[in-house]
Scaffold this active site. Sequence first.
Site, PDB file in Angstrom:
ATOM      1  N   ASP A  37       0.857  -1.187   0.000  1.00 36.73           N
ATOM      2  CA  ASP A  37       0.000   0.000   0.000  1.00 36.73           C
ATOM      3  C   ASP A  37       0.896   1.241   0.000  1.00 36.73           C
ATOM      4  OD1 ASP A  37      -2.172   1.890   0.520  1.00 36.73           O
ATOM      5  OD2 ASP A  37      -3.299   0.204   1.350  1.00 36.73           O
ATOM      6  N   ASP A  63       3.346   2.150  -4.843  1.00 37.05           N
ATOM      7  CA  ASP A  63       2.373   2.997  -5.531  1.00 37.05           C
ATOM      8  C   ASP A  63       2.047   2.278  -6.833  1.00 37.05           C
ATOM      9  OD1 ASP A  63       0.947   4.806  -7.023  1.00 37.05           O
ATOM     10  OD2 ASP A  63       2.208   6.527  -6.515  1.00 37.05           O
ATOM     11  N   TYR A 156     -14.535   6.200 -13.163  1.00 40.79           N
ATOM     12  CA  TYR A 156     -14.495   4.997 -12.313  1.00 40.79           C
ATOM     13  C   TYR A 156     -15.163   3.819 -13.022  1.00 40.79           C
ATOM     14  CZ  TYR A 156     -15.157   2.053  -8.178  1.00 40.79           C
ATOM     15  OH  TYR A 156     -15.140   1.014  -7.290  1.00 40.79           O
ATOM     16  N   THR A 191     -16.795   0.658   3.439  1.00 43.65           N
ATOM     17  CA  THR A 191     -15.358   0.921   3.572  1.00 43.65           C
ATOM     18  C   THR A 191     -15.150   2.431   3.620  1.00 43.65           C
ATOM     19  OG1 THR A 191     -14.900   1.201   1.214  1.00 43.65           O
ATOM     20  CG2 THR A 191     -14.906  -1.070   2.050  1.00 43.65           C
TER      21      THR A 191
HETATM   22  P1  NAI Z   1     -10.518   2.234   0.338  1.00 43.71           P
HETATM   23  O1  NAI Z   1     -10.397   3.650  -0.137  1.00 43.71           O
HETATM   24  O2  NAI Z   1     -11.222   1.969   1.606  1.00 43.71           O
HETATM   25  O3  NAI Z   1      -9.090   1.531   0.342  1.00 43.71           O
HETATM   26  C1  NAI Z   1      -8.273   1.603  -0.822  1.00 43.71           C
HETATM   27  C2  NAI Z   1      -6.847   1.286  -0.442  1.00 43.71           C
HETATM   28  O4  NAI Z   1      -6.059   1.449  -1.654  1.00 43.71           O
HETATM   29  C3  NAI Z   1      -6.266   2.254   0.591  1.00 43.71           C
HETATM   30  O5  NAI Z   1      -5.586   1.518   1.596  1.00 43.71           O
HETATM   31  C4  NAI Z   1      -5.328   3.129  -0.225  1.00 43.71           C
HETATM   32  O6  NAI Z   1      -4.205   3.603   0.522  1.00 43.71           O
HETATM   33  C5  NAI Z   1      -4.902   2.178  -1.329  1.00 43.71           C
HETATM   34  N1  NAI Z   1      -4.407   2.874  -2.518  1.00 43.71           N
HETATM   35  C6  NAI Z   1      -4.981   3.931  -3.155  1.00 43.71           C
HETATM   36  N2  NAI Z   1      -4.197   4.346  -4.153  1.00 43.71           N
HETATM   37  C7  NAI Z   1      -3.110   3.529  -4.179  1.00 43.71           C
HETATM   38  C8  NAI Z   1      -1.951   3.458  -4.974  1.00 43.71           C
HETATM   39  N3  NAI Z   1      -1.733   4.335  -5.977  1.00 43.71           N
HETATM   40  N4  NAI Z   1      -1.037   2.502  -4.716  1.00 43.71           N
HETATM   41  C9  NAI Z   1      -1.234   1.620  -3.690  1.00 43.71           C
HETATM   42  N5  NAI Z   1      -2.308   1.642  -2.895  1.00 43.71           N
HETATM   43  C10 NAI Z   1      -3.243   2.594  -3.138  1.00 43.71           C
HETATM   44  O7  NAI Z   1     -11.272   1.457  -0.870  1.00 43.71           O
HETATM   45  P2  NAI Z   1     -12.170   0.144  -0.830  1.00 43.71           P
HETATM   46  O8  NAI Z   1     -13.574   0.551  -0.751  1.00 43.71           O
HETATM   47  O9  NAI Z   1     -11.630  -0.833   0.121  1.00 43.71           O
HETATM   48  O10 NAI Z   1     -11.929  -0.361  -2.321  1.00 43.71           O
HETATM   49  C11 NAI Z   1     -11.037  -1.415  -2.656  1.00 43.71           C
HETATM   50  C12 NAI Z   1     -11.322  -1.832  -4.076  1.00 43.71           C
HETATM   51  O11 NAI Z   1     -12.678  -2.241  -4.201  1.00 43.71           O
HETATM   52  C13 NAI Z   1     -11.127  -0.709  -5.089  1.00 43.71           C
HETATM   53  O12 NAI Z   1     -10.572  -1.220  -6.266  1.00 43.71           O
HETATM   54  C14 NAI Z   1     -12.546  -0.225  -5.326  1.00 43.71           C
HETATM   55  O13 NAI Z   1     -12.696   0.408  -6.564  1.00 43.71           O
HETATM   56  C15 NAI Z   1     -13.294  -1.528  -5.250  1.00 43.71           C
HETATM   57  N6  NAI Z   1     -14.722  -1.388  -4.956  1.00 43.71           N
HETATM   58  C16 NAI Z   1     -15.154  -0.780  -3.813  1.00 43.71           C
HETATM   59  C17 NAI Z   1     -16.508  -0.646  -3.580  1.00 43.71           C
HETATM   60  C18 NAI Z   1     -17.052   0.027  -2.353  1.00 43.71           C
HETATM   61  O14 NAI Z   1     -18.270   0.275  -2.315  1.00 43.71           O
HETATM   62  N7  NAI Z   1     -16.242   0.311  -1.340  1.00 43.71           N
HETATM   63  C19 NAI Z   1     -17.512  -1.180  -4.531  1.00 43.71           C
HETATM   64  C20 NAI Z   1     -16.938  -1.809  -5.677  1.00 43.71           C
HETATM   65  C21 NAI Z   1     -15.598  -1.911  -5.883  1.00 43.71           C
END
Ligand code: NAI
Length: 252
Positions: A37, A63, A156, A191
């Site tokens: 991360d 990253d 997105y 989340t």
């Molecule tokens: P979140 O925002 O809670 O966590 C995302 C994580 O990715 C964070 O720990 C952040 O530091 C990390 N991150 C962001 N940019 C980064 C980079 N350039 N390099 C490395 N790490 C990076 O997001 P969440 O909700 O847990 O989402 C996870 C995945 O699930 C994403 O791909 C999101 O698009 C997908 N998703 C989420 C949904 C939701 O409702 N939360 C629904 C559908 C898909």
Amino acid sequence: MEGLSDKTIVVTGGAGGIGLATVQRLVTAGSRVVIADLVSSNGESIATELNEGRGMVHFMPVDVTSVASLTKVADEVVTRFGAIDGVVANAGIAVMSEAFAYNEASWRQTMGVNLDGAFFTAQSFARHMRGRGGSVVLISSIAARSVVQPEKCAAYGATKAAVEHLAALLGVEWARDGIRVNAVGPGRTETPMIERIAKESPEMVATWMEQVPIGRLIRPEEVANAVAFFLSDLSSGCNGTTLMVDGGYDKT
Ligand code: NAI
């Protein structure tokens, strides 16, 4: 879960939300897990907390928009643990904006993290699985298949549609190398990502609840279970497919 014990699995974006739930699920199954991360994430202290002295959870800053950064982590994982058995390209961002208001930077950042990041994560780690086998899991979304409303998320949704097809493309191309590639498509999940959107537009939450047949948000651990399934031997016949974890949203 079959075949996860003692496996080395990397989870990008593993310090938060769905990624963290996945890390916890894999630890329970006996895997060695690398939280990959951003430096700014809480990854180091999360790894220490989850470890409880067992040395099965590690943090490596990455990253996913940088191929060099991904390559460095992949090489380091192989040097330290000998092999990579699975990777979850989970890191993602959701920038909400009306299409006319998109600026170039936020569009490109969304592409860079969600789509380019997913591809180069898969490529960087799967290189080390060639011939010995492994499992790659990409994270799609209900936004890949539907024009989700009322939020505005052209960038997105476009990245997630591409990610879903990428799972099929890579799954077929790498099958003979013993590498399976699948995707999980969550509905709106509790989340920090969804909490940020809900905070900006609290009126959206009631609409979301009406839209989802099970009448609630998805829990991160429900998505993590599907990810663990694709990483495990239980899914040995699955390749190039997407499993929706959306409470039936995709069928409405
Ligand atoms: P979140 O925002 O809670 O966590 C995302 C994580 O990715 C964070 O720990 C952040 O530091 C990390 N991150 C962001 N940019 C980064 C980079 N350039 N390099 C490395 N790490 C990076 O997001 P969440 O909700 O847990 O989402 C996870 C995945 O699930 C994403 O791909 C999101 O698009 C997908 N998703 C989420 C949904 C939701 O409702 N939360 C629904 C559908 C898909």
